[in-house]
Design an enzyme around this catalytic site. Structure first.
Site, PDB file in Angstrom:
ATOM      1  N   PRO A   9       0.792  -1.223   0.000  1.00  0.00           N
ATOM      2  CA  PRO A   9       0.000   0.000   0.000  1.00  0.00           C
ATOM      3  C   PRO A   9       0.830   1.281   0.000  1.00  0.00           C
ATOM      4  CG  PRO A   9      -0.169  -1.092   2.125  1.00  0.00           C
ATOM      5  CD  PRO A   9       0.546  -2.027   1.205  1.00  0.00           C
ATOM      6  N   ASN A  10       0.334   2.218  -0.788  1.00  0.00           N
ATOM      7  CA  ASN A  10       0.845   3.577  -0.891  1.00  0.00           C
ATOM      8  C   ASN A  10       2.180   3.703  -1.619  1.00  0.00           C
ATOM      9  OD1 ASN A  10      -1.402   4.725   0.549  1.00  0.00           O
ATOM     10  ND2 ASN A  10      -0.509   3.845   2.388  1.00  0.00           N
ATOM     11  N   ARG A  17       4.593  11.113  -2.373  1.00  0.00           N
ATOM     12  CA  ARG A  17       4.309  10.961  -0.948  1.00  0.00           C
ATOM     13  C   ARG A  17       5.570  11.168  -0.105  1.00  0.00           C
ATOM     14  NH1 ARG A  17       3.958   5.277   2.029  1.00  0.00           N
ATOM     15  NH2 ARG A  17       3.397   6.003   4.101  1.00  0.00           N
ATOM     16  N   TYR A  22      10.872   9.246   1.376  1.00  0.00           N
ATOM     17  CA  TYR A  22      10.902   8.272   0.284  1.00  0.00           C
ATOM     18  C   TYR A  22      11.581   8.758  -0.992  1.00  0.00           C
ATOM     19  CZ  TYR A  22       7.538   5.956   3.286  1.00  0.00           C
ATOM     20  OH  TYR A  22       6.925   5.364   4.360  1.00  0.00           O
ATOM     21  N   ASN A  71       8.081  -5.436  -0.439  1.00  0.00           N
ATOM     22  CA  ASN A  71       7.912  -4.284   0.429  1.00  0.00           C
ATOM     23  C   ASN A  71       6.417  -4.188   0.691  1.00  0.00           C
ATOM     24  OD1 ASN A  71       7.612  -1.828   1.692  1.00  0.00           O
ATOM     25  ND2 ASN A  71       9.070  -0.756   0.370  1.00  0.00           N
ATOM     26  N   ALA A  74       2.839  -0.693   5.035  1.00  0.00           N
ATOM     27  CA  ALA A  74       2.252  -0.756   6.375  1.00  0.00           C
ATOM     28  C   ALA A  74       1.736  -2.145   6.735  1.00  0.00           C
ATOM     29  CB  ALA A  74       1.128   0.267   6.493  1.00  0.00           C
ATOM     30  N   HIS A  77       3.533  -4.442   9.323  1.00  0.00           N
ATOM     31  CA  HIS A  77       3.353  -4.321  10.766  1.00  0.00           C
ATOM     32  C   HIS A  77       1.987  -4.793  11.237  1.00  0.00           C
ATOM     33  CE1 HIS A  77       6.706  -1.793   9.730  1.00  0.00           C
ATOM     34  NE2 HIS A  77       5.895  -0.997   9.043  1.00  0.00           N
ATOM     35  N   ASP A  84       1.844 -15.367   7.015  1.00  0.00           N
ATOM     36  CA  ASP A  84       1.488 -16.776   6.827  1.00  0.00           C
ATOM     37  C   ASP A  84       1.630 -17.208   5.372  1.00  0.00           C
ATOM     38  OD1 ASP A  84       0.975 -17.120   9.519  1.00  0.00           O
ATOM     39  OD2 ASP A  84      -1.210 -17.061   9.310  1.00  0.00           O
ATOM     40  N   GLU A  95      12.536  -9.244   2.451  1.00  0.00           N
ATOM     41  CA  GLU A  95      11.728  -8.101   2.895  1.00  0.00           C
ATOM     42  C   GLU A  95      12.565  -6.840   2.717  1.00  0.00           C
ATOM     43  OE1 GLU A  95       9.909  -6.298   7.078  1.00  0.00           O
ATOM     44  OE2 GLU A  95      10.657  -8.352   7.033  1.00  0.00           O
ATOM     45  N   HIS A  97      12.558  -2.382   2.828  1.00  0.00           N
ATOM     46  CA  HIS A  97      11.924  -1.121   3.201  1.00  0.00           C
ATOM     47  C   HIS A  97      12.818   0.012   2.746  1.00  0.00           C
ATOM     48  CE1 HIS A  97       8.773  -3.039   5.471  1.00  0.00           C
ATOM     49  NE2 HIS A  97       9.695  -3.849   5.955  1.00  0.00           N
ATOM     50  N   ILE A  98      12.216   1.028   2.183  1.00  0.00           N
ATOM     51  CA  ILE A  98      12.950   2.182   1.684  1.00  0.00           C
ATOM     52  C   ILE A  98      13.516   2.990   2.846  1.00  0.00           C
ATOM     53  CG2 ILE A  98      12.723   4.352   0.399  1.00  0.00           C
ATOM     54  CD1 ILE A  98      10.483   2.849  -1.241  1.00  0.00           C
ATOM     55  N   SER A  99      12.694   3.228   3.853  1.00  0.00           N
ATOM     56  CA  SER A  99      13.135   3.996   5.020  1.00  0.00           C
ATOM     57  C   SER A  99      13.617   3.049   6.108  1.00  0.00           C
ATOM     58  CB  SER A  99      11.980   4.849   5.553  1.00  0.00           C
ATOM     59  OG  SER A  99      10.972   4.019   6.112  1.00  0.00           O
ATOM     60  N   ARG A 104      11.624   5.289  12.931  1.00  0.00           N
ATOM     61  CA  ARG A 104      10.297   5.897  12.800  1.00  0.00           C
ATOM     62  C   ARG A 104       9.422   5.500  13.995  1.00  0.00           C
ATOM     63  NH1 ARG A 104       8.270   5.048   6.906  1.00  0.00           N
ATOM     64  NH2 ARG A 104       6.846   6.677   7.579  1.00  0.00           N
ATOM     65  N   ARG A 108       6.156   0.669  13.820  1.00  0.00           N
ATOM     66  CA  ARG A 108       6.854   0.194  12.619  1.00  0.00           C
ATOM     67  C   ARG A 108       8.037  -0.715  12.954  1.00  0.00           C
ATOM     68  NH1 ARG A 108       4.732   3.079   8.276  1.00  0.00           N
ATOM     69  NH2 ARG A 108       3.895   5.125   8.811  1.00  0.00           N
TER      70      ARG A 108
END
Length: 137
Positions: A9-10, A17, A22, A71, A74, A77, A84, A95, A97-99, A104, A108
């Site tokens: 998402p996003n 954004r 990002y 990625n 959200a 978390h 699963d 996995e 993550h950009i940030s 944060r 998170r």
């Protein structure tokens, strides 16, 4: 080698954004650069804001591809279902993550993906995807 990048998402809003977190680049532009940098890899890309669609894509690619770069945004978390799904497939998942999620908000810091992932790459901006691809090589 067949790899798929799955974004949650996003992440379709990259470049618009929160650019201070990002960056200003869209993922589509970055994806083209990845394809050019790794011409010998069959690289696919999928993005969805919908949890069930991400799970369906993991099921679809999770037995035939050599690797999945995920990625989950959200959902990392919050989604036991995505965790699963990763546990239930045979294709290894990295996995990303950009940030740096640990710099944060505290919510998170929890990941339902990490326990089932081959590895985790956090906080290197879009280069996190590049590093994930390299890990499969």
């Amino acid at each position: 080698m067949k790899l798929i990048i799955i974004n949650g998402p996003n992440l379709n809003l990259l470049g618009k954004r929160e650019p201070e977190i990002y960056g200003n680049a869209t993922f589509e532009d970055y994806y083209k650069k990845l394809q050019e940098k790794f011409p010998n890899i069959v690289l696919e890309y999928y993005q969805s804001n919908i949890e069930g669609e991400i799970i369906n894509k993991l099921h679809e690619k999770g037995f035939t591809f050599d690797g999945i770069i995920l990625n989950a945004g959200a959902y990392t978390h919050t989604s036991i279902g995505i965790g699963d799904a990763i546990k239930g497939i045979t294709t290894p998942v990295i996995e990303v993550h950009i940030s740096n999620t640990f710099s944060r908000e505290s919510f998170r810091h929890q990941s339902y993906i990490s326990p089932n992932a081959k590895g985790v790459i956090i906080g290197f901006g879009l280069q996190s995807y590049d590093l994930a691809i390299q890990s499969f090589l």
